[in-house]
Design a protein around this motif. Sequence first.
Motif, PDB file in Angstrom:
ATOM      1  N   LEU A   1      63.842 -25.868 -49.657  1.00  0.00           N
ATOM      2  CA  LEU A   1      63.270 -26.776 -48.191  1.00  0.00           C
ATOM      3  C   LEU A   1      61.573 -27.114 -48.587  1.00  0.00           C
ATOM      4  CD1 LEU A   1      63.648 -27.377 -45.222  1.00  0.00           C
ATOM      5  CD2 LEU A   1      63.416 -24.471 -45.167  1.00  0.00           C
ATOM      6  N   PHE A   2      60.781 -25.848 -48.540  1.00  0.00           N
ATOM      7  CA  PHE A   2      59.322 -25.852 -48.594  1.00  0.00           C
ATOM      8  C   PHE A   2      58.731 -27.141 -49.310  1.00  0.00           C
ATOM      9  CE2 PHE A   2      58.941 -20.494 -47.930  1.00  0.00           C
ATOM     10  CZ  PHE A   2      59.761 -21.419 -46.445  1.00  0.00           C
TER      11      PHE A   2
ATOM     12  N   GLN B   1      71.963 -29.901 -55.128  1.00  0.00           N
ATOM     13  CA  GLN B   1      72.966 -29.888 -53.956  1.00  0.00           C
ATOM     14  C   GLN B   1      73.088 -28.280 -54.505  1.00  0.00           C
ATOM     15  OE1 GLN B   1      73.850 -33.235 -52.178  1.00  0.00           O
ATOM     16  NE2 GLN B   1      71.104 -34.223 -52.246  1.00  0.00           N
TER      17      GLN B   1
ATOM     18  N   LEU C   1      66.691 -21.641 -52.055  1.00  0.00           N
ATOM     19  CA  LEU C   1      67.134 -22.398 -50.681  1.00  0.00           C
ATOM     20  C   LEU C   1      66.015 -22.803 -49.919  1.00  0.00           C
ATOM     21  CD1 LEU C   1      70.202 -19.692 -49.612  1.00  0.00           C
ATOM     22  CD2 LEU C   1      70.927 -22.220 -50.503  1.00  0.00           C
ATOM     23  N   PHE C   2      65.139 -21.698 -49.721  1.00  0.00           N
ATOM     24  CA  PHE C   2      63.586 -21.607 -48.930  1.00  0.00           C
ATOM     25  C   PHE C   2      62.504 -22.538 -50.471  1.00  0.00           C
ATOM     26  CE2 PHE C   2      65.528 -18.067 -47.909  1.00  0.00           C
ATOM     27  CZ  PHE C   2      65.596 -18.319 -46.386  1.00  0.00           C
TER      28      PHE C   2
ATOM     29  N   ILE D   1      65.181 -33.555 -53.326  1.00  0.00           N
ATOM     30  CA  ILE D   1      67.029 -32.202 -53.324  1.00  0.00           C
ATOM     31  C   ILE D   1      68.321 -33.206 -54.619  1.00  0.00           C
ATOM     32  CG2 ILE D   1      67.696 -30.601 -52.760  1.00  0.00           C
ATOM     33  CD1 ILE D   1      66.393 -30.327 -50.479  1.00  0.00           C
TER      34      ILE D   1
ATOM     35  N   LYS E   1      60.350 -29.476 -50.419  1.00  0.00           N
ATOM     36  CA  LYS E   1      60.809 -30.463 -49.731  1.00  0.00           C
ATOM     37  C   LYS E   1      59.705 -31.282 -48.018  1.00  0.00           C
ATOM     38  CE  LYS E   1      63.571 -34.764 -48.019  1.00  0.00           C
ATOM     39  NZ  LYS E   1      63.797 -35.732 -48.999  1.00  0.00           N
ATOM     40  N   LEU E   2      59.671 -30.110 -47.763  1.00  0.00           N
ATOM     41  CA  LEU E   2      58.067 -30.380 -46.921  1.00  0.00           C
ATOM     42  C   LEU E   2      56.587 -30.680 -47.315  1.00  0.00           C
ATOM     43  CD1 LEU E   2      59.481 -27.643 -43.882  1.00  0.00           C
ATOM     44  CD2 LEU E   2      60.032 -30.064 -44.182  1.00  0.00           C
TER      45      LEU E   2
END
Length: 310
Positions: free
Chosen positions: A110-111, A125, A106-107, A120, A113-114
């Motif tokens: 997120l990392f 998903q 999950l992290f 994603i 993507k940022l």
Amino acid sequence: MKNKGYVLVAMAGILWGCIGFFVDNLIQKGLTPEQVAFTRLFLGFLILALYALIKTPDALKLTKKGLIYSIIIGFICQAMFNLCYFNAINKIGVSVAAVLLYTSPLFVALFSKLIYKEEIDKCKQISLLLCFIGAFIAVTGGILDFSSLNFLGILLGIGASVTYACMPIISKGALSECKSITIIIYGFLFGAILMIPLAKPWTMVNYIKDTNTIFLMLGLGLIPASLAYICYVSGISTGIELSKVGIISSVELVVSAIIGWTIIGESFSIIKFFGVCLMIVSAVIVNFSKTSETPIDIVSKESLQCNKSI
């Protein structure tokens, strides 16, 4: 040859899954989680460095950039990870801590993507959703009674997951400077050095007379540290399909949960087992993602497994 590689990766997962056994027993012996973390990192460094000297002496060479990466990895992905994870084991148990650790995709998503603007897609998903649901069920047992939860322990488990997820992010740059085994060795070394103020290893001399404690400490440095990494690196070097490695090595979660539920005697329920199964399914589904990466080299189990889910 490839079958041997898969067996080695599975062995690595099993060995990693044993970490809770050693951590729990050493804490019961009187060591603090910080001292247990220092023990794993320091002894792991010594054994891996000796292995490298015998097998590939060049693995101990380090560039200036490699040194910087090793210090960062040692601080975040080794010292902070072990500190959070072992304290989580102490507060919420082996099985729950392992479940929270395996929310790291999950992290990573997120990392990625940022930082890297990575997509994603639908497979990811679905995988991440199943991972979250599975973790929630495995931690709570499907009962929404939050008063019985140890929130500090859960926060520490999430902290372990976050630092665990940093490995593939940092390793993208590190692997351009050093071999994977080099980063592992020096990551352990700098992680151990950074743990010294908290662990105060000089106070551990009192345990020298306790044979059982010494064997547990040696086992921690050998089995879920150095030997597990040796099996893993040896396994992926055989040219096995990296898309399958994350799935095979996820046996670690199953082993950790079984050890927690049987040997250590933590609470078990069918619904918790179902949650763990959902997390394994999420690891399988993510490999259908069109944007999954296939790293050529890998710094650790965490890197490969998480890189396959970003």
